[in-house]
Design an enzyme around this catalytic site. Sequence first.
Site, PDB file in Angstrom:
ATOM      1  N   ASN A 220       0.739  -1.166   0.119  1.00 10.61           N
ATOM      2  CA  ASN A 220       0.014  -0.029  -0.141  1.00 10.61           C
ATOM      3  C   ASN A 220       0.940   1.248   0.118  1.00 10.61           C
ATOM      4  O   ASN A 220       2.160   0.968   0.069  1.00 10.61           O
ATOM      5  CB  ASN A 220      -1.050  -0.108   1.250  1.00 10.61           C
ATOM      6  CG  ASN A 220      -0.022  -0.162   2.449  1.00 10.61           C
ATOM      7  OD1 ASN A 220       0.548   0.833   2.684  1.00 10.61           O
ATOM      8  ND2 ASN A 220      -0.274  -1.212   2.863  1.00 10.61           N
ATOM      9  N   LYS A 298       8.502 -17.238 -10.491  1.00  9.35           N
ATOM     10  CA  LYS A 298       7.498 -16.169 -11.053  1.00  9.35           C
ATOM     11  C   LYS A 298       6.572 -16.934 -11.729  1.00  9.35           C
ATOM     12  O   LYS A 298       6.548 -17.638 -12.555  1.00  9.35           O
ATOM     13  CB  LYS A 298       8.557 -15.559 -12.024  1.00  9.35           C
ATOM     14  CG  LYS A 298       7.697 -14.192 -12.592  1.00  9.35           C
ATOM     15  CD  LYS A 298       8.723 -13.549 -13.292  1.00  9.35           C
ATOM     16  CE  LYS A 298       8.094 -12.297 -14.152  1.00  9.35           C
ATOM     17  NZ  LYS A 298       8.469 -11.977 -15.378  1.00  9.35           N
ATOM     18  N   PRO A 316      -2.424 -11.653  10.442  1.00  9.08           N
ATOM     19  CA  PRO A 316      -2.880 -11.530  12.058  1.00  9.08           C
ATOM     20  C   PRO A 316      -2.922  -9.980  12.084  1.00  9.08           C
ATOM     21  O   PRO A 316      -2.296  -8.997  11.635  1.00  9.08           O
ATOM     22  CB  PRO A 316      -1.513 -11.931  12.572  1.00  9.08           C
ATOM     23  CG  PRO A 316      -0.301 -11.867  11.556  1.00  9.08           C
ATOM     24  CD  PRO A 316      -1.017 -12.054  10.426  1.00  9.08           C
ATOM     25  N   ASP A 317      -3.766  -9.709  13.237  1.00 11.91           N
ATOM     26  CA  ASP A 317      -3.950  -8.137  13.467  1.00 11.91           C
ATOM     27  C   ASP A 317      -2.893  -7.822  14.680  1.00 11.91           C
ATOM     28  O   ASP A 317      -3.224  -8.204  15.728  1.00 11.91           O
ATOM     29  CB  ASP A 317      -5.184  -7.990  14.005  1.00 11.91           C
ATOM     30  CG  ASP A 317      -5.474  -6.445  13.932  1.00 11.91           C
ATOM     31  OD1 ASP A 317      -4.938  -5.673  14.523  1.00 11.91           O
ATOM     32  OD2 ASP A 317      -6.806  -6.147  13.556  1.00 11.91           O
ATOM     33  N   ILE A 318      -1.981  -7.227  14.487  1.00  8.31           N
ATOM     34  CA  ILE A 318      -0.803  -6.798  15.294  1.00  8.31           C
ATOM     35  C   ILE A 318      -1.568  -5.951  16.508  1.00  8.31           C
ATOM     36  O   ILE A 318      -1.149  -6.311  17.617  1.00  8.31           O
ATOM     37  CB  ILE A 318       0.396  -6.347  14.734  1.00  8.31           C
ATOM     38  CG1 ILE A 318       0.981  -7.012  13.445  1.00  8.31           C
ATOM     39  CG2 ILE A 318       1.346  -5.703  15.571  1.00  8.31           C
ATOM     40  CD1 ILE A 318       1.642  -6.362  12.470  1.00  8.31           C
ATOM     41  N   LYS A 353     -10.808  -3.673  18.602  1.00  5.72           N
ATOM     42  CA  LYS A 353      -9.211  -3.897  18.459  1.00  5.72           C
ATOM     43  C   LYS A 353      -8.682  -3.982  20.046  1.00  5.72           C
ATOM     44  O   LYS A 353      -7.839  -4.507  20.230  1.00  5.72           O
ATOM     45  CB  LYS A 353      -8.530  -2.701  17.987  1.00  5.72           C
ATOM     46  CG  LYS A 353      -8.729  -2.470  16.625  1.00  5.72           C
ATOM     47  CD  LYS A 353      -7.650  -3.237  15.676  1.00  5.72           C
ATOM     48  CE  LYS A 353      -8.058  -2.818  14.039  1.00  5.72           C
ATOM     49  NZ  LYS A 353      -7.172  -3.433  13.191  1.00  5.72           N
TER      50      LYS A 353
HETATM   51  O1  C5P Z   1      -8.316  -2.334  10.813  1.00  2.00           O
HETATM   52  P1  C5P Z   1      -7.682  -1.170  10.406  1.00  2.00           P
HETATM   53  O2  C5P Z   1      -6.657  -1.780   9.227  1.00  2.00           O
HETATM   54  O3  C5P Z   1      -8.443  -0.254   9.789  1.00  2.00           O
HETATM   55  O4  C5P Z   1      -6.828  -0.853  11.575  1.00  2.00           O
HETATM   56  C1  C5P Z   1      -5.759   0.210  11.686  1.00  2.00           C
HETATM   57  C2  C5P Z   1      -4.983  -0.106  12.860  1.00  2.00           C
HETATM   58  O5  C5P Z   1      -4.719  -1.545  13.303  1.00  2.00           O
HETATM   59  C3  C5P Z   1      -3.565   0.673  12.840  1.00  2.00           C
HETATM   60  O6  C5P Z   1      -3.260   1.021  14.177  1.00  2.00           O
HETATM   61  C4  C5P Z   1      -2.857  -0.608  12.303  1.00  2.00           C
HETATM   62  O7  C5P Z   1      -1.470  -0.284  12.392  1.00  2.00           O
HETATM   63  C5  C5P Z   1      -3.274  -1.587  12.947  1.00  2.00           C
HETATM   64  N1  C5P Z   1      -3.350  -2.995  12.123  1.00  2.00           N
HETATM   65  C6  C5P Z   1      -2.569  -3.874  12.727  1.00  2.00           C
HETATM   66  N2  C5P Z   1      -2.482  -5.256  12.033  1.00  2.00           N
HETATM   67  C7  C5P Z   1      -3.190  -5.413  11.119  1.00  2.00           C
HETATM   68  C8  C5P Z   1      -4.148  -4.469  10.679  1.00  2.00           C
HETATM   69  C9  C5P Z   1      -4.150  -3.167  11.174  1.00  2.00           C
HETATM   70  O8  C5P Z   1      -1.674  -3.684  13.604  1.00  2.00           O
HETATM   71  N3  C5P Z   1      -3.204  -6.517  10.484  1.00  2.00           N
END
Ligand code: C5P
Length: 415
Positions: A220, A298, A316-318, A353
């Site tokens: 991105n 490739k 994973p959502d950090i 979150k």
């Molecule tokens: O869900 P979204 O991407 O909108 O959330 C944004 C927040 O979550 C930011 O603080 C981003 O750094 C964190 N984030 C994360 N891991 C992910 C997705 C988002 O830490 N996989």
Amino acid sequence: MSQIESNKQLESRRILLIIGGGIAAYRSLDLIRRMRDRGWTVKTILTRSAVEFVTPLSVAALSENTVHLELLSLTEESKMGHIELARWAEAIVVAPATANLMARVAVGMADDLATTVLLATNRPILMAPSMNLEMWGNSATRHNHALLQGRGMEFVGPDSGDLACGEYGAGRLAEVPEIIAAIDRILHRHLTASSLAHKRFLITAGATREAIDPVRYISNHSSGKQGYALALALRNAGAEVILVSGITTLPAPAGIKTLAVTSAREMLSACLEQLPVDGAICTAAVADWRVAEAAPQKIKKIRDQQTLTLELVQNPDILATLSHHPSRPDLVIGFAAESESLIANAKIKLAAKGCDWIIANDIAANGAVFGSDYNQVAIITAAGVESLPQMTKLEVANHITQRIISHFNPAGGVK
Ligand code: C5P
């Protein structure tokens, strides 16, 4: 620390003023006078070319202090060496900062007293540039400006207006009250710095990159600027900072442990390895999805094949992982870029979150947020919403840092 106490401490501050050789150098005399009015002790360095614009005698008279001129002046060195001078100051102000002086500092030269002190110091540095508008706009100066900001130096101005060269535009030395206000902010921050002295912060920044095959990837537009600015602001406030950085073109900031990662999973494990920390701030733009299995070679284009299906799985959502971790940091902050219903969506995200604060920015109202030096945010906590005006990402970072200091020192009265 109460406002009265900190104001009192501001009275006898030690400022080192470096005067560069530009036409605006004469205005440094008024700056010295205003600094002395505030009761600050002012020492000065004049570059070789500054002496062409202001006399050491007037600088000495106004500052009521010796003027430092040459690096290899043995008498001066024996009285106060350049290292001692760098250490003596609580803040160093460069006014006017010429294009030449900025360039020499940017490449780390130490060929005169001014550049040597600037290289030898670990004190906050404020630059007040002044030059012709073409020089300020030149990509070499733009590059040096970004480089110096990236190293934690702060800037005030230049303002737009009539320039000494007869042209009109950006390049005028900031007004003296503006410079004084910027020094005040730095000194206040310096006073409150000890509040975060024993705190460890983890910051994620930049974009993650997920491989599709050895050549292509999903990523991105995140520049990492806001996260890097926060890392600098927290470090300036005395905290130990660990920056877990995804992809960005920004240089690793000095004095900050920077761990470079590529994918979301790498970012998560780098973060978990750093626990425990007192605070975690997730500014990284993490790719929500990755390819279920990246191709080892490739992927070839097959002539009759019109479509290609990639199976994506969730990353994973950090932020959520840190928020729910058994060693959860005391303060967990997330960011939310929203294009509609900013506050309502940010509040939902706060709950989803499990973090303590969400810093929300409206990417619809402020389309240039990616890669821009400016940001407009709202800080959403359980206690309410604080909407900030548009400001630079460094100013946003300083503001959030002040809120963090208040969080960790609720009785401190630091605002
Ligand atoms: O869900 P979204 O991407 O909108 O959330 C944004 C927040 O979550 C930011 O603080 C981003 O750094 C964190 N984030 C994360 N891991 C992910 C997705 C988002 O830490 N996989």
